[in-house]
Design a protein around this motif. Structure first.
Motif, PDB file in Angstrom:
ATOM      1  N   ASP B 355       0.639  -0.954   0.270  1.00 15.71           N
ATOM      2  CA  ASP B 355       0.337  -0.093  -0.443  1.00 15.71           C
ATOM      3  C   ASP B 355       0.868   1.678   0.357  1.00 15.71           C
ATOM      4  O   ASP B 355       2.358   1.014   0.413  1.00 15.71           O
ATOM      5  N   ASP B 357       1.953   4.711   1.071  1.00  8.79           N
ATOM      6  CA  ASP B 357       1.873   5.767   2.194  1.00  8.79           C
ATOM      7  C   ASP B 357       0.777   6.701   1.851  1.00  8.79           C
ATOM      8  O   ASP B 357       1.835   8.162   1.351  1.00  8.79           O
ATOM      9  N   LEU B 358       0.042   6.911   2.291  1.00 18.53           N
ATOM     10  CA  LEU B 358      -0.628   8.542   1.728  1.00 18.53           C
ATOM     11  C   LEU B 358      -1.280   8.765   2.670  1.00 18.53           C
ATOM     12  O   LEU B 358      -1.512   8.669   4.521  1.00 18.53           O
ATOM     13  N   ASP B 360      -3.026  12.721   4.567  1.00 15.80           N
ATOM     14  CA  ASP B 360      -4.855  12.616   4.453  1.00 15.80           C
ATOM     15  C   ASP B 360      -4.685  13.659   3.600  1.00 15.80           C
ATOM     16  O   ASP B 360      -4.076  15.028   3.703  1.00 15.80           O
ATOM     17  N   ASN B 393       7.218   7.315  -0.505  1.00 17.61           N
ATOM     18  CA  ASN B 393       6.505   5.942  -1.040  1.00 17.61           C
ATOM     19  C   ASN B 393       8.524   6.242  -1.829  1.00 17.61           C
ATOM     20  O   ASN B 393       8.274   7.071  -3.085  1.00 17.61           O
ATOM     21  N   HIS B 459       2.660   1.983  -7.582  1.00 15.40           N
ATOM     22  CA  HIS B 459       1.809   2.078  -7.932  1.00 15.40           C
ATOM     23  C   HIS B 459       2.651   3.442  -8.769  1.00 15.40           C
ATOM     24  O   HIS B 459       3.361   3.964  -9.228  1.00 15.40           O
ATOM     25  N   ALA B 496      -2.029  -2.232  -7.888  1.00 11.86           N
ATOM     26  CA  ALA B 496      -2.843  -0.913  -7.826  1.00 11.86           C
ATOM     27  C   ALA B 496      -3.268  -0.546  -9.661  1.00 11.86           C
ATOM     28  O   ALA B 496      -3.044  -0.621 -10.235  1.00 11.86           O
ATOM     29  N   ASP B 549      -7.515  10.771  -3.934  1.00 14.94           N
ATOM     30  CA  ASP B 549      -6.996  10.161  -2.706  1.00 14.94           C
ATOM     31  C   ASP B 549      -7.414   8.761  -3.214  1.00 14.94           C
ATOM     32  O   ASP B 549      -6.973   7.846  -2.666  1.00 14.94           O
ATOM     33  N   HIS B 550      -9.223   8.453  -3.450  1.00 14.91           N
ATOM     34  CA  HIS B 550      -9.528   6.738  -3.534  1.00 14.91           C
ATOM     35  C   HIS B 550      -9.041   6.418  -4.599  1.00 14.91           C
ATOM     36  O   HIS B 550      -8.507   5.167  -4.420  1.00 14.91           O
ATOM     37  N   ARG B 553      -5.587   4.220  -3.573  1.00 12.17           N
ATOM     38  CA  ARG B 553      -6.132   3.383  -2.429  1.00 12.17           C
ATOM     39  C   ARG B 553      -6.270   2.176  -3.496  1.00 12.17           C
ATOM     40  O   ARG B 553      -6.783   1.003  -2.947  1.00 12.17           O
ATOM     41  N   SER B 554      -6.371   3.017  -4.634  1.00 12.03           N
ATOM     42  CA  SER B 554      -7.543   1.175  -5.362  1.00 12.03           C
ATOM     43  C   SER B 554      -7.074   0.133  -6.212  1.00 12.03           C
ATOM     44  O   SER B 554      -5.965   0.555  -6.654  1.00 12.03           O
ATOM     45  N   ARG B 555      -8.048  -0.593  -6.534  1.00  4.45           N
ATOM     46  CA  ARG B 555      -7.105  -1.780  -6.748  1.00  4.45           C
ATOM     47  C   ARG B 555      -8.151  -2.460  -8.663  1.00  4.45           C
ATOM     48  O   ARG B 555      -8.953  -2.035  -8.083  1.00  4.45           O
TER      49      ARG B 555
END
Lengths: 766, 766
Positions: B355, B357-358, B360, B393, B459, B496, B549-550, B553-555
């Motif tokens: 993942d 590291d995002l 906020d 990252n 990613h 990703a 952001d969404h 994080r998505s796959r």
């Protein structure tokens, strides 16, 4: 001589810079003020001086040799340079008489550039002398080669920017020399212009050593002449020498006395002769010269002063007389009449266009006595027509990524060959140096060559695998935009349409599978301006012949034809086919059932495979539910579904209602994605009654029938949908029967690895 | 050793040939009969023996060096070879347990190939060890480089077919070495496989001399090792030597001791070891070996006998034991465990995925106190988020054609740089050998590198000009197909998503003009399988941050984000933005007028420019027709408009009706072509009441407001359409007023070359 040429170059650079900045005071007769500056500064200075440099040197060569030269400007935003030259040569005022050769005309000329209601900063269709817009990079060299095929007297000088040289399509275009016959075709002189930077970063080729570049292009078959430096007078001498050498070498190749084509690599500073620096940061020779080098001249007096210094460095008062006319000694420099690169007929190809000598397409008619009885490979018949087009014409070529045979157009090889300039071996199949079938495994090259060929006044066709033609989506977009713009410019003569023939289409990729299944090109085409696009889905050979004949005669369109290549049932005799194609869509009465003007359901279809399934579905319904009134409508001209205000082929409301009724359910089987039909019927009476089946991204290596099953478009699916949509019909037993049939198919195919005989051998006339 | 290797190669060739032909008698225990032959012969023999040859030699090198190697198979239809190896290594049976290592398993293995319900003939997602499907040619090398970026231990061996070497994208991929850092990244070993022919014609490179090839690739930065011949044992020795040399050279480069990357050119016969000829026509070494070399074996006993002779030439009885298991001495040859190229985790990248590291995203919120007051460049805010993604990252890269700054994402350069392996000059801007911003003027390379990077477990994001992203339409199509197929294969781990950020979009190409105006990529994306595509049109910065952001994080998706980069009004505070994006579409109550649950008209919008015009239209109506009840609906998640059964994000009917009512007219301003909306609302209550405005292919270099005027989507056009569609409203005077306003705009812009101040400075809060 070079001194005069240098002065002319300064005039072009002055005009290029002024186009970006000025809305008044075009001759700098008074001190430069903020009010003389346009409110928004748009345009690109960086590439312009180099483009001008090349242009003025080509002028010298043309005057010396009387050669016919076409200037293809690869770099984006190069219009200031090309426009400056067209203006100085007088062509611009001939075409656009309001832009006169005086101070007022000069002012209008500057003011119109990159302003609302004016002209774009790219070498667009508005620019005299151009067949190539640099807005999307990578296609200049392919266009140049396309332009010189079958034009033995033409030299296309192609300026390739070092930015665009990074693109795949450009990198793949160098090999075009392997497809050039020096005895039949013209020549291309590539000039790779290394000015170091793109928008912000350096270019790959600019950082390569001369040695590496020499190797690279030797590998591609070119001998490189380097012109490098930043001192104008030294560079003039170098460039003149290089061009003389290149021209001599082209002459030798044409006489068979040399082997390698020449090319020139020009290394010159980006934004050459422009401002050197601002606030300690270099401009000339860096990425900061890319667009507008001084952006705040309207507000910052110091910047304004620097701009004035820059513009006055060209001494406009010595270039133009008091009325704003170029002084006589400079005006005498460029070539005259149609030798001017801005006025050369090759760049307005319609001037050279000759109609194709076309055979009567009815001659190739398949003898269809009864619908759905005869089986034939539809495109094989088209191949025979194309063969005879080759026989009667030398201004026609077929461009295809190594698939002419695979697309079943092999008949053309009875009279022509695949073209190559390379060694030919005994085992090779229909390969020669004078063939006019251009097979190269690059859709980009096929498209680029064809565009260049068409825009210089010839005809052609591009057969392609349907799924892979989307490789050139973006090139098509740009070509459609070019055609749309040309329609708005009365001086642009009509050119032959660009014809796509997609024969290896999505539904019959039995052995190629999912990667070869995708009908998305229709979606790309349908979005373009309606006055330049046409889309045809002929369901059988006689319809294809009629459509093909129509397309080969048409002008200024992109014609997309999708037709099958596999053995398939034939439906219409030639007279019916002509009538059907003329209407665009019609009721196939023989396929329907008891239609007394108000059917219970309409089964509509577009595309050969959907047509087969639809006719079979109607047959199933007639057999199992004879009381159901079924009408079959076939659509061959997709845009006929469109409202008339959206497309000139659109049906009037009365005709639409006569075909589809206003109220009855329509089950529409479509070759492509369903959304196209959803859109086309939006605004028609009760569009919700249109239930569309099409490709839904389900595919793999499988049988033809399994493909339509996977996408819910089989005859059983269509028939079941019809039963469900008709109110009050008692169809439960038939629905169960059809469901069982689908299960039987599934079991059979897993066992036998092929379609059930009753499916694969089905004929409507049974 | 080479003798054993040769036997192993024969086993792989036997398996490749049998996959094409056999449905029974897999070990040839009995004489070959027609019944053992599949009913349809599908597959490609020509490329397979060469691919096998390379594979078995790489096995030797891996065992010797314990290197991690990824086999990228460029040639199309190469699956028989790769599958054969995966089977012999045991990986295949581990993943697909029903394909056992015995006679029955072997038979199933043969039978499933290129048959309905089976597996494709390309190296598809079904093939263990693959990240690259060869179905559409040209992307292998870009994938290989993408795979090794930030994977220092990996060597991607990329087999490039001489067919695909003709494509533009492949030709443009060689330069990728200029973007490879030997200290941080892995290595790519290209093996150019010249087997002479495409489907029917010779390939360009196969006809080039070794000298020309050596020059060409020296220019690209490679040192060529030639392996040429047709005698297997001689070729084994040559290949082993070449691979040892190449491996040593890669090691030297990594240690800084060598400069040029190695590559191998393998010249071997097409269909090597297959049938030599049939009826006097050569097969081996010619284009006739391309697909199935003997096609009539089921009907022609002589052909069947030749097939049997061919298959028995590999001596299957000495390769497999009586149970059908590979004999031990051969089974000991390939590497073990995760060193097997068919089992290497890099080829199932989800196994390596970590993942991000995002930070906020709320931290970057713009302080929007009141809608339509604050002006900001939306993507600048996204750039700050991306900057901090780079900070935290090392498994993230940004791929972009030289437009990072132009797309206003320049904040990333605070913490990283543009990447180059070339010389860096003092004038260069944010350029270094360890940057993770990959700028190359090739959309094909950006896409291909990113795909390779993602599929090996990392990613990334691809910001691109909207009009030019259609350059990679076809690559996107193939990637979406790959993702769709992977979803159906439980052993494929999630990767990703591929994120596009189109910021330089069609409506704000003020200086670039028509060539840069085209929203067609949305149409390409929307057609793909709904479980892999997502389309977002955030209207302002806070919405973009939430969406981005969404997406990060998505796959397993392709996320298409279209957002503006120019200064524009901001609408929502962060909390509202999050809520809005979560819903996908909502009523903007503050923008509407007196909506008591049943508006007179709904003004809907999707996209930043349509949103501005819509909010302004509602404002105009409130001002001039205060009695009209206007509702404004904004759509950020385009697929939320879709019926739920068509897309998982589709709105339930209740929510759709709550937003758009069931009966009232909807004036929909859309970023793209109108047909998308026509399709999405097909099937919703009374779709004919949706009147859509969008890009209608009218464009040029002009002001932002003039662009919406040209396309009939300006605030005045929208307001006038609303008035016309509401029955019983007395709007004649207002209509006249708005028409006059449009005329005033026209006059003003011709005079001042810019938008009227009341337009360009308009704020909703006025």
């Amino acid at each position: 001589m070079l001194d005069l040429l240098h002065r002319y170059w300064e005039a072009t650079n002055y005009l290029a810079a002024c186009q970006i900045y000025l809305q008044a005071n075009p001759l700098l007769k008074e001190p430069l003020k903020a009010a003389h500056i346009k409110p928004r500064l748009l345009g690109h200075w960086g590439t312009s001086p180099g483009l001008n440099f090349i242009y003025v040197h080509l002028n010298r060569l043309i005057r010396q040799t009387q050669a016919s030269m076409l200037y293809i400007c690869g770099p984006g935003h190069g219009a200031p340079a090309l426009l400056a030259n067209a203006y100085l040569e007088g062509t611009y005022s001939e075409i656009y008489p309001h832009i006169t050769q005086d101070e007022a005309g000069l002012n209008l000329f500057f003011r119109q550039f990159s302003t609302p209601g004016g002209i774009p900063s790219h070498v667009s269709a508005h620019t005299p002398g151009s067949i190539h817009e640099g807005g999307e990079l990578g296609y200049s060299l392919a266009h140049a080669f396309g332009a010189v095929f079958d034009h033995p007297d033409l030299i296309a000088v192609c300026v390739v920017g070092d930015g665009e040289a990074e693109t795949g399509p450009l990198a793949g275009s160098w090999k075009s020399v392997e497809f050039l016959n020096p005895r039949r075709d013209g020549a291309v002189l590539p000039i790779l212009h290394l000015n170091g930077y793109k928008i912000s970063g350096p270019t790959v080729m600019a950082r390569m050593s001369d040695n590496a570049l020499e190797n690279l292009f030797a590998g591609h078959g070119y001998e490189v002449l380097f012109v490098e430096g930043d001192d104008p007078m030294e560079m003039h001498a170098l460039m003149a020498g290089a061009l003389d050498l290149a021209y001599a070498q082209i002459t030798e190749i044409r006489q068979g006395a040399a082997r390698h084509w020449p090319m020139i690599i020009l290394r010159s500073p980006k934004g050459w002769t422009g401002p050197k620096e601002w606030k300690g940061k270099a401009i000339e020779g860096t990425f900061r010269a890319h667009q507008v080098p001084l952006t705040d001249v309207k507000n910052d007096p110091a910047q304004l002063a620097l701009l004035e210094e820059w513009l006055r460095s060209y001494h406009p008062e010595t270039l133009f007389d008091a009325d704003g006319k170029l002084i006589a000694s400079l005006a005498a420099l460029p070539p005259e009449g149609e030798k001017r690169m801005s006025a050369i007929p090759y760049a307005n190809g319609g001037k050279l266009l000759k109609d194709l000598d076309l055979p009567d397409f009815r001659r190739y008619a398949l003898p269809v006595v009864k619908p759905g009885e005869l089986t034939a490979e539809t495109t094989v018949e088209a191949g025979k027509l194309l063969r005879d087009v080759f026989l009667a014409n030398t201004n026609f070529r077929l461009f295809c990524p190594d698939e002419t045979n695979s697309n079943r157009l092999g008949a053309v090889f009875e009279v022509t060959n695949r073209m190559t300039a390379e060694t030919i071996l005994p085992e090779d199949d229909h390969l020669s140096a004078d063939g006019r079938v251009m097979e190269v495994l690059s859709e980009h090259l096929c498209q680029g060559w064809l565009e260049g060929y068409l825009l210089t006044g010839r005809h052609g066709i591009f057969p392609c695998y349907e799924a892979f033609v989307t490789i050139i989506d973006s090139m098509f977009n740009q070509h459609a935009k070019w055609l749309k713009t040309c329609r708005e410019l009365p001086w642009r003569q009509s050119v032959a349409s660009l014809n796509y023939l997609l024969t290896s289409h999505s539904w019959r990729q039995d052995h190629n599978g999912y990667s070869h299944q995708g009908p998305g090109f229709i979606d790309t085409v349908v979005n373009k301006k309606s006055n330049v696009i046409r889309i045809y889905l002929p369901p059988d050979a006689n319809c294809l012949l009629s459509v093909l004949d129509h397309c080969l005669r048409s002008r200024d369109y992109v014609n997309l034809i999708v037709a099958g290549k596999q053995p398939e049932l034939q439906w219409l005799d030639m007279d019916s086919a002509i009538q059907h194609c003329t209407h665009g869509a019609s009721v196939w009465e023989w396929a329907g059932n008891n239609d007394d003007g108000q059917p219970d359901v309409v089964l509509a279809c577009a595309g050969d495979v959907p047509t087969l399934e639809t006719v079979a579905a109607a047959w199933l319904l007639r057999k199992h539910l004879p009381s159901l009134k079924v009408r079959v409508v076939n659509v061959v001209d997709l845009m006929s579904l469109s409202p008339r205000e959206s497309h000139p082929h659109g049906m009037e409301p009365e005709r639409f209602s006569a075909l589809f009724t206003d109220t009855q359910p329509v089950i529409f089987a479509f070759h492509g994605y369903v959304r196209i039909i959803h859109d086309l019927v939006h605004g028609r009476p009760d569009p919700v009654r249109f239930h569309v089946r099409g490709f839904m991204e389900e595919g793999t290596t499988t049988t033809p029938f399994d493909m339509v099953v996977l996408n819910n478009m089989s005859r059983y699916h269509l028939a079941m949908e019809a039963i469900k949509r008709v109110k009050g019909i008692e169809g439960t037993a038939v629905l169960e029967l059809f469901k069982a049939k689908l299960a039987e198919h599934d079991a059979y195919i897993r066992e036998h690895l092929e379609d059930m005989p009753e499916i694969s051998n089905w004929k409507w006339s049974d």
